[in-house]
Scaffold this active site. Structure first.
Site, PDB file in Angstrom:
ATOM      1  N   ARG A  12      -2.565 -12.216  -0.411  1.00 30.53           N
ATOM      2  CA  ARG A  12      -2.992 -10.752  -0.491  1.00 30.53           C
ATOM      3  C   ARG A  12      -4.590 -10.611   0.313  1.00 30.53           C
ATOM      4  NH1 ARG A  12      -5.324 -11.356  -6.324  1.00 30.53           N
ATOM      5  NH2 ARG A  12      -6.514  -9.231  -5.215  1.00 30.53           N
TER       6      ARG A  12
ATOM      7  N   GLU B 228       1.624   7.386   1.203  1.00 30.59           N
ATOM      8  CA  GLU B 228       1.691   8.328   0.328  1.00 30.59           C
ATOM      9  C   GLU B 228       0.256   8.917   0.760  1.00 30.59           C
ATOM     10  OE1 GLU B 228       1.053   6.275  -0.736  1.00 30.59           O
ATOM     11  OE2 GLU B 228      -1.365   5.776  -1.259  1.00 30.59           O
TER      12      GLU B 228
ATOM     13  N   CYS C 203       2.104  -1.404  -1.450  1.00 31.38           N
ATOM     14  CA  CYS C 203       0.674  -2.236  -1.247  1.00 31.38           C
ATOM     15  C   CYS C 203       0.678  -3.447  -2.693  1.00 31.38           C
ATOM     16  CB  CYS C 203      -0.893  -1.611  -1.086  1.00 31.38           C
ATOM     17  SG  CYS C 203      -2.220  -2.165  -0.621  1.00 31.38           S
TER      18      CYS C 203
ATOM     19  N   HIS D 146       0.116   2.155   2.839  1.00 28.64           N
ATOM     20  CA  HIS D 146      -0.171   3.759   1.764  1.00 28.64           C
ATOM     21  C   HIS D 146       0.663   4.859   2.826  1.00 28.64           C
ATOM     22  CE1 HIS D 146      -2.836   2.420  -1.751  1.00 28.64           C
ATOM     23  NE2 HIS D 146      -3.087   1.119  -0.779  1.00 28.64           N
TER      24      HIS D 146
ATOM     25  N   GLY E 254      -3.579   0.284  -5.361  1.00 27.23           N
ATOM     26  CA  GLY E 254      -4.829   0.134  -6.500  1.00 27.23           C
ATOM     27  C   GLY E 254      -5.043  -1.734  -6.077  1.00 27.23           C
ATOM     28  N   GLU E 255      -5.497  -2.063  -7.819  1.00 21.81           N
ATOM     29  CA  GLU E 255      -5.757  -3.352  -7.149  1.00 21.81           C
ATOM     30  C   GLU E 255      -4.906  -4.805  -8.278  1.00 21.81           C
ATOM     31  OE1 GLU E 255      -8.119  -3.838  -5.395  1.00 21.81           O
ATOM     32  OE2 GLU E 255      -7.997  -6.573  -5.825  1.00 21.81           O
ATOM     33  N   SER E 256      -3.491  -5.070  -7.837  1.00 22.73           N
ATOM     34  CA  SER E 256      -2.845  -5.933  -8.493  1.00 22.73           C
ATOM     35  C   SER E 256      -3.856  -6.317  -9.422  1.00 22.73           C
ATOM     36  CB  SER E 256      -2.121  -6.939  -7.244  1.00 22.73           C
ATOM     37  OG  SER E 256      -2.821  -7.241  -7.034  1.00 22.73           O
TER      38      SER E 256
ATOM     39  N   ILE F 274      -5.122  -0.572   3.509  1.00 26.97           N
ATOM     40  CA  ILE F 274      -6.914  -0.600   3.000  1.00 26.97           C
ATOM     41  C   ILE F 274      -6.065  -2.094   1.791  1.00 26.97           C
ATOM     42  CG2 ILE F 274      -7.679   0.554   0.653  1.00 26.97           C
ATOM     43  CD1 ILE F 274      -5.740   3.009   1.647  1.00 26.97           C
ATOM     44  N   ARG F 275      -7.134  -2.262   2.961  1.00 25.59           N
ATOM     45  CA  ARG F 275      -7.083  -4.227   1.899  1.00 25.59           C
ATOM     46  C   ARG F 275      -5.200  -4.660   1.327  1.00 25.59           C
ATOM     47  NH1 ARG F 275      -9.043  -3.322  -2.788  1.00 25.59           N
ATOM     48  NH2 ARG F 275      -9.113  -1.708  -2.740  1.00 25.59           N
TER      49      ARG F 275
HETATM   50  N1  GLN Z   1      -5.788  -5.620  -2.526  1.00 26.25           N
HETATM   51  C1  GLN Z   1      -5.410  -4.821  -3.334  1.00 26.25           C
HETATM   52  C2  GLN Z   1      -4.173  -6.037  -4.420  1.00 26.25           C
HETATM   53  O1  GLN Z   1      -4.769  -7.283  -3.703  1.00 26.25           O
HETATM   54  C3  GLN Z   1      -4.296  -4.350  -2.992  1.00 26.25           C
HETATM   55  C4  GLN Z   1      -4.564  -2.998  -2.182  1.00 26.25           C
HETATM   56  C5  GLN Z   1      -4.376  -1.477  -1.947  1.00 26.25           C
HETATM   57  O2  GLN Z   1      -3.264  -1.696  -3.075  1.00 26.25           O
HETATM   58  N2  GLN Z   1      -4.287  -1.135  -0.878  1.00 26.25           N
HETATM   59  O3  GLN Z   1      -3.835  -6.240  -5.199  1.00 26.25           O
END
Ligand code: GLN
Length: 195
Positions: free
Chosen positions: A109, A175, A82, A173, A51-53, A137-138
């Site tokens: 990150r 999953e 992630c 990921h 997700g987004e930390s 993903i990112r």
């Molecule tokens: N870029 C996100 C972060 O810095 C991590 C990306 C992800 O969980 N797929 O939190």
């Protein structure tokens, strides 16, 4: 109910929690979507999903959630993917941000730049059954690992799947592919810890 069936929570504040829960249930765990700190009391293990930390950290500011989760990740099996991996790391850069610091690694990150911010790659792995497909993903990059951290797969020489005792983390990921080996590994690790 079989007392040995692992009860595994998936942190469900945001991000990719549903698929983790479904996969772990299919592999034989009892799963709970964790939205309140009190739910952690009865769990054997936890997944912190991607997700987004920064967004996770914001949600965790709510009434005692950060502290309860911090205590949990210091004693129970946890699988961080992630953003989850970032939250468990000892050092976070680009930019620096708070983390539980329980996993002896440094992560950068969003380390793969715009062109490569999403990618599907394959790595040799120490897991039985041949190469591992990884969806990034990112993704963060693990830039340092401590002596008790084992690398199980890599991307351009950096670890992407690591284990430190009861802690498992992936910068990709797992999953999002059909391959169930990474979740199976976590389940085996949880069962081992429950003995
Ligand atoms: N870029 C996100 C972060 O810095 C991590 C990306 C992800 O969980 N797929 O939190």
């Amino acid at each position: 109910m079989d007392p040995k069936t692992p009860a595994i929570g998936v942190l469900a504040l945001q991000g990719a929690f549903d698929v983790h829960a479904r996969r772990l249930a299919a592999l034989g765990a009892i799963t709970t979507l964790v939205r309140k700190p009190g739910q952690l009391d009865t769990l054997d293990a936890l997944v912190i999903p991607g997700g987004e930390s920064t967004t996770f950290l914001k949600h965790l500011e709510r009434a005692g959630f950060y502290d309860t989760l911090n205590a949990f990740v210091h004693i129970k099996p946890v699988f961080g993917t992630c953003a989850g991996c970032i939250l468990l790391a000892k050092e976070v850069s680009n930019p620096h941000q708070p983390s539980f610091g329980v996993l002896d690694i440094a992560v950068e990150r969003n380390a793969y730049g715009r062109q490569n911010d999403s990618a599907i790659l394959t790595s040799e792995t120490t897991l039985a059954g041949g190469p591992l497909e990884m969806v990034f993903i990112r993704a963060p990059r693990i830039t340092r690992t401590g002596p008790n951290v084992r690398s199980l797969a890599t991307r351009d020489g950096s670890p992407t799947l690591i284990r430190q005792g009861r802690l498992l983390a992936a910068t990709f990921h797992p999953e999002l592919t059909e391959d169930t080996r990474v979740h199976q590994l976590f389940l085996d690790l949880v069962r081992e810890e429950m003995k």
